[in-house]
Design an enzyme around this catalytic site. Structure first.
Site, PDB file in Angstrom:
ATOM      1  N   GLU A  45     -27.554  -3.117   6.756  1.00 37.70           N
ATOM      2  CA  GLU A  45     -28.011  -3.576   5.449  1.00 37.70           C
ATOM      3  C   GLU A  45     -29.514  -3.340   5.341  1.00 37.70           C
ATOM      4  O   GLU A  45     -30.032  -2.831   4.347  1.00 37.70           O
ATOM      5  CB  GLU A  45     -27.691  -5.073   5.339  1.00 37.70           C
ATOM      6  CG  GLU A  45     -27.695  -5.620   3.954  1.00 37.70           C
ATOM      7  CD  GLU A  45     -26.648  -4.941   3.089  1.00 37.70           C
ATOM      8  OE1 GLU A  45     -26.996  -4.617   1.949  1.00 37.70           O
ATOM      9  OE2 GLU A  45     -25.513  -4.710   3.567  1.00 37.70           O
ATOM     10  N   TYR A  46     -30.213  -3.707   6.403  1.00 34.55           N
ATOM     11  CA  TYR A  46     -31.664  -3.528   6.443  1.00 34.55           C
ATOM     12  C   TYR A  46     -32.007  -2.043   6.294  1.00 34.55           C
ATOM     13  O   TYR A  46     -32.847  -1.654   5.480  1.00 34.55           O
ATOM     14  CB  TYR A  46     -32.204  -4.077   7.765  1.00 34.55           C
ATOM     15  CG  TYR A  46     -33.713  -4.022   7.886  1.00 34.55           C
ATOM     16  CD1 TYR A  46     -34.494  -5.080   7.444  1.00 34.55           C
ATOM     17  CD2 TYR A  46     -34.347  -2.907   8.430  1.00 34.55           C
ATOM     18  CE1 TYR A  46     -35.874  -5.032   7.532  1.00 34.55           C
ATOM     19  CE2 TYR A  46     -35.722  -2.848   8.525  1.00 34.55           C
ATOM     20  CZ  TYR A  46     -36.487  -3.914   8.079  1.00 34.55           C
ATOM     21  OH  TYR A  46     -37.846  -3.861   8.173  1.00 34.55           O
ATOM     22  N   ASP A  47     -31.304  -1.209   7.083  1.00 33.82           N
ATOM     23  CA  ASP A  47     -31.570   0.236   7.046  1.00 33.82           C
ATOM     24  C   ASP A  47     -31.379   0.798   5.649  1.00 33.82           C
ATOM     25  O   ASP A  47     -32.120   1.655   5.191  1.00 33.82           O
ATOM     26  CB  ASP A  47     -30.625   0.982   8.002  1.00 33.82           C
ATOM     27  CG  ASP A  47     -30.972   0.713   9.459  1.00 33.82           C
ATOM     28  OD1 ASP A  47     -32.046   0.137   9.710  1.00 33.82           O
ATOM     29  OD2 ASP A  47     -30.160   1.075  10.331  1.00 33.82           O
ATOM     30  N   GLU A 129     -30.840  12.752  22.983  1.00 33.34           N
ATOM     31  CA  GLU A 129     -30.797  11.582  23.869  1.00 33.34           C
ATOM     32  C   GLU A 129     -29.949  10.474  23.254  1.00 33.34           C
ATOM     33  O   GLU A 129     -29.633  10.522  22.077  1.00 33.34           O
ATOM     34  CB  GLU A 129     -32.218  11.008  24.063  1.00 33.34           C
ATOM     35  CG  GLU A 129     -33.217  11.993  24.587  1.00 33.34           C
ATOM     36  CD  GLU A 129     -34.628  11.408  24.617  1.00 33.34           C
ATOM     37  OE1 GLU A 129     -34.797  10.197  24.386  1.00 33.34           O
ATOM     38  OE2 GLU A 129     -35.553  12.190  24.888  1.00 33.34           O
ATOM     39  N   LYS A 131     -29.548   6.727  21.768  1.00 33.90           N
ATOM     40  CA  LYS A 131     -30.417   5.728  21.141  1.00 33.90           C
ATOM     41  C   LYS A 131     -29.983   4.367  21.672  1.00 33.90           C
ATOM     42  O   LYS A 131     -28.984   3.789  21.233  1.00 33.90           O
ATOM     43  CB  LYS A 131     -30.326   5.768  19.618  1.00 33.90           C
ATOM     44  CG  LYS A 131     -31.333   4.816  18.974  1.00 33.90           C
ATOM     45  CD  LYS A 131     -31.438   5.032  17.482  1.00 33.90           C
ATOM     46  CE  LYS A 131     -32.615   4.272  16.901  1.00 33.90           C
ATOM     47  NZ  LYS A 131     -32.524   2.825  17.075  1.00 33.90           N
ATOM     48  N   GLU A 188     -36.904   1.739  26.749  1.00 32.25           N
ATOM     49  CA  GLU A 188     -36.108   0.670  26.170  1.00 32.25           C
ATOM     50  C   GLU A 188     -35.676  -0.314  27.257  1.00 32.25           C
ATOM     51  O   GLU A 188     -35.128   0.094  28.285  1.00 32.25           O
ATOM     52  CB  GLU A 188     -34.858   1.293  25.522  1.00 32.25           C
ATOM     53  CG  GLU A 188     -34.155   0.392  24.557  1.00 32.25           C
ATOM     54  CD  GLU A 188     -34.687   0.512  23.126  1.00 32.25           C
ATOM     55  OE1 GLU A 188     -35.765   1.137  22.925  1.00 32.25           O
ATOM     56  OE2 GLU A 188     -34.026  -0.025  22.222  1.00 32.25           O
ATOM     57  N   LYS A 310     -34.991  15.219  19.377  1.00 32.99           N
ATOM     58  CA  LYS A 310     -36.440  15.437  19.412  1.00 32.99           C
ATOM     59  C   LYS A 310     -36.706  16.923  19.592  1.00 32.99           C
ATOM     60  O   LYS A 310     -36.014  17.581  20.387  1.00 32.99           O
ATOM     61  CB  LYS A 310     -37.062  14.671  20.585  1.00 32.99           C
ATOM     62  CG  LYS A 310     -36.878  13.173  20.495  1.00 32.99           C
ATOM     63  CD  LYS A 310     -37.326  12.456  21.757  1.00 32.99           C
ATOM     64  CE  LYS A 310     -37.050  10.958  21.632  1.00 32.99           C
ATOM     65  NZ  LYS A 310     -37.310  10.222  22.870  1.00 32.99           N
ATOM     66  N   CYS A 428       5.785 -24.829  13.619  1.00 37.17           N
ATOM     67  CA  CYS A 428       5.591 -23.534  12.982  1.00 37.17           C
ATOM     68  C   CYS A 428       5.063 -23.756  11.563  1.00 37.17           C
ATOM     69  O   CYS A 428       5.637 -24.531  10.799  1.00 37.17           O
ATOM     70  CB  CYS A 428       6.916 -22.789  12.945  1.00 37.17           C
ATOM     71  SG  CYS A 428       6.845 -21.304  11.947  1.00 37.17           S
ATOM     72  N   CYS A 431       8.134 -22.594   9.064  1.00 34.51           N
ATOM     73  CA  CYS A 431       9.459 -23.199   8.937  1.00 34.51           C
ATOM     74  C   CYS A 431       9.515 -24.622   9.495  1.00 34.51           C
ATOM     75  O   CYS A 431      10.586 -25.237   9.501  1.00 34.51           O
ATOM     76  CB  CYS A 431      10.510 -22.328   9.622  1.00 34.51           C
ATOM     77  SG  CYS A 431      10.406 -22.360  11.411  1.00 34.51           S
TER      78      CYS A 431
END
Ligand code: IVH
Length: 696
Positions: A45-47, A129, A131, A188, A310, A428, A431
């Site tokens: 959503e942010y992207d 590479e 991510k 990372e 890259k 159940c 039934c």
């Protein structure tokens, strides 16, 4: 749920206003994400919002102000940590949101255009590479000694987290002599999935033992971020972190010409560099890499959210330069997100064809792993309890590969209601029959059998499906209506339906009713494997149904086959055999089959396979001791050729023991169980006799 921005549907919106609105919402979410580690909206959503702002700014450069979220990377550093200024800024990468191959193509096309390459010119060489889905870290070494570790922060100012990073075993504290005087390694910090699971299991145990202030983590990235930002390094040390190097910041002496050689050097200096780094020539090889990693993704021991391309040559990287703090020479090409936030609207208990009760979380629709998900199974009572999902909760749903969607965890801090903990019903829900959980079983089962409308519906749907007898157009809703209206109770009732009864159902026009009658008519001519599969016998899938038919040829032969003949069929073990016997031993099931036949359901019957006809078919032999003329293996082959099964040990199911000299415990056991004992001659005689025509 979470705050998003609705796109205005007016084509001529005031761009300036839209840009301002995007600024506001992006700043707010960036703060939650980067500063307080509590993502308020999913990354996707942010992207999306970020990309919209970027393209608005590209189209109208006057709207790009210095306070725009596109002009900085991430949020402000936390106050508790000392601030570090990155002498070489920690950049962000442009994200290619297109999850198809064309993401690689458009990147390559852009690069070629920037470099003014013509169609016939050489392909550009890239490094492809993974991510990694963790958090970016800059490690500064002076004279080979780790002097500082800093988070990215806003790209220019990060947080000094050296004390915590020192606890990561994979990060060298001292480098070999060959290292440049000043070297900032960028990479990372992440948590492996197995480490994450173990950490969460430990956290759960602490919480269960009453520890205060402990929590479980929603995903490996969140756990890694939490560990890095621990104020107490002692606690950070207990959170298993890993590291991958993928680049550099400030360096006193650059001795490499390509990104690939840089990675090789980092590896030689002792930094973990992913084995999945590949040189890729041109768009074609980038696409191949994207596809290869897409398939490999779920098997990797850590999370990735895409791949990164890259430009390999440093000279070309320099020539390409930057736009708004993103290098032109790199791009992140994402995969569909596998996790999303959503809310639980309800928890329902569904009843399966075999009466199994499954708690299912009904979710606000969410796009995850490439599909829209509205349901996630909670599997069973123990799982539902462990995850403690409640109505109204904000949860993380995960759908990886083809795996069915799952609730990963609850964001407890967002729980606002006082909804009670979920408990499995003891009757159940459909039934009202008792639902029981047998000792040692994980599931509750409705004891109502075909009295239970849910089981009846499922049985009918199963029978009518494409892979079974196939009644075109007989779907979920219609079966629901038929069963609720009481016009169909058992399978044969389907074929007794009249046009009037059908037309009286809600929203059923006469034409559709006629179509169903025709489809039912058409379904009567079927095949035996489809019919057998359609009966919905527990453990009898399509493949088993086919194998049974191949072996026995006729339905009656299957219905009457004793257990030992059933287990003679390839892939039919004792559990399946017992399930078949139990089913066909019940009078009401035989009655259903009779009625279906009487209604005109029919198939071509075949002949039993040669194996089933063999004289010793269904008989189990055990051979022991030394035989006078034949080797044991030789006799085994002869017996098997006549359809017998040769087992390794004597049990109640053994029909004959063939004993040679020096037979030991097997002989004793056979005597004890009163099993007929043959010598070699006896066995051979039996073989002769039976292959000549008679049975045993
Ligand atoms: S290169 C100049 N390579 O993705 C480019 N980044 O916005 C600098 N990331 O949070 C980044 N894997 O930590 C690069 N193989 C990789 C990466 C990678 C993950 C992260 C990075 C940052 C974001 C980039």
């Amino acid at each position: 749920m979470f705050e998003t921005l609705e796109k205005s549907d007016h084509q001529n919106t005031d761009f300036q206003e839209r840009v301002r609105a995007l600024h506001n919402v992006l700043h707010k979410h960036a703060h939650s994400y980067y500063v307080i580690d509590e993502p308020s909206i999913p990354d996707t959503e942010y992207d999306k919002l970020f990309a919209e702002l970027q393209s608005l700014e590209e189209a109208h450069p006057a709207l790009r102000t210095s306070d725009s979220p596109t002009q900085r990377v991430g949020g402000k550093p936390m106050a508790e940590f000392a601030t570090v200024r990155h002498t070489v800024p920690m950049l962000s990468i442009r994200t290619e949101t297109d999850t198809e191959a064309s993401g690689a193509e458009s990147f390559d096309a852009r690069i070629r255009k920037e470099l003014r390459l013509q169609e016939g010119d050489a392909v550009v060489e890239y490094v492809a590479e993974l991510k990694f889905d963790g958090l970016a870290m800059s490690l500064r070494y002076e004279k080979g000694i780790l002097v500082q570790a800093a988070t990215r922060g806003d790209g220019e100012f990060g947080e000094d987290v050296t004390h915590n990073i020192r606890t990561i075993g994979q990060i060298p504290l001292k480098l070999p002599e060959t290292a440049p005087d000043v070297l900032e390694v960028r990479g990372e910090v992440y948590m492996r999935r197995d480490d994450f699971e173990r950490l969460n299991a430990r956290q759960r145990a602490k919480i269960a033992a009453g520890a205060k202030g402990e929590k479980t983590f929603v995903n490996p990235r969140n756990a890694a971020a939490g560990a890095v930002r621990q104020l107490d390094p002692g606690i950070a040390a207990q959170r298993p972190l890993s590291f991958f190097a993928y680049g550099v910041g400030e360096v006193s002496d650059v001795s490499w010409l390509t990104h690939y050689d840089l990675l090789k050097m980092l590896k030689n200096l002792g930094f973990p560099v992913s084995a999945e780094v590949n040189i890729a020539k041109g768009a074609t090889e980038l696409i191949a890499y994207h596809q290869k990693i897409g398939k490999l993704r779920d098997a990797l021991p850590f999370d990735i959210d895409g791949v990164v391309y890259k430009v390999n040559s440093l000279a070309l990287q320099q020539q390409l330069g930057f736009v708004s703090r993103e290098p032109r020479w790199a791009v992140a090409h994402k995969y569909p997100a596998q996790e999303q936030l959503t809310t639980v609207l309800a928890i329902e208990v569904q009843v399966g064809r075999t009466g199994k009760l499954t708690p299912v979380a009904k979710l606000a629709p969410v796009f995850v792993g490439g599909v829209t998900v509205t349901n996630a199974t909670l599997h069973n009572e123990d799982e539902a309890r462990r995850k403690d999902v409640r109505v109204g909760d904000t949860v993380i749903v995960r759908r990886a590969g083809d795996v069915i969607p799952e609730v990963v965890s609850v964001l407890i801090e967002k729980r606002q209601n006082d909804a009670p903990m979920f408990t499995m019903p003891h009757v159940c829900p459909v039934c009202d029959s008792a639902a029981v959980r047998e000792e040692g079983e994980a599931d509750y089962r409705c004891t109502g059998g075909l009295f239970c409308r849910a089981q009846r519906k499922q049985a009918i749907l199963h029978f009518a499906q494409k892979r079974a007898v196939e009644v075109d157009g007989l779907g979920d809703k219609l079966v629901d209506q038929m069963v609720e209206a009481g016009i169909v109770r058992t399978l044969p009732d389907l074929y007794k339906l009249g046009l009037t009864a059908l037309s009286e159902l809600d929203r059923m026009a006469e034409k559709s009713a006629q179509n169903i009658i025709t489809a039912l008519q058409n379904s009567k001519q079927t095949t035996l494997p489809r019919f057998l599969y359609g009966l919905g016998i527990r453990h009898v899938g399509e493949a088993t149904a086919k194998a049974l038919v191949k072996h026995f040829g006729k339905l009656d032969a299957i219905m009457d086959a004793p257990l030992e003949q059933l287990t003679q069929v390839a892939d039919v073990g004792p559990v399946v055999a017992l399930s078949l016997r139990t089913f066909f031993d019940q009078a009401h099931n035989r009655e259903v089959i009779e009625q279906l036949r009487a209604c005109g359901v029919t198939w071509a019957e075949g002949e039993p396979s040669p194996a089933a006809l063999l004289a010793l078919s269904g008989k189990t032999f055990v051979i022991t001791g030394t035989l006078p003329t034949l080797g044991r293996e030789e006799l085994k082959e002869k017996l098997e050729a006549a359809g017998a099964k040769v087992a390794g040990s004597v049990s109640k199911k053994t029909h004959f023991l063939v004993a040679g000299s020096e037979a030991g415990s097997k002989l004793d056991k056979a005597r004890e169980l009163d099993i007929p004992i043959l010598d070699e001659a006896g066995a051979l005689a039996l073989l002769n006799e039976t292959t000549a025509g008679g049975g045993v």
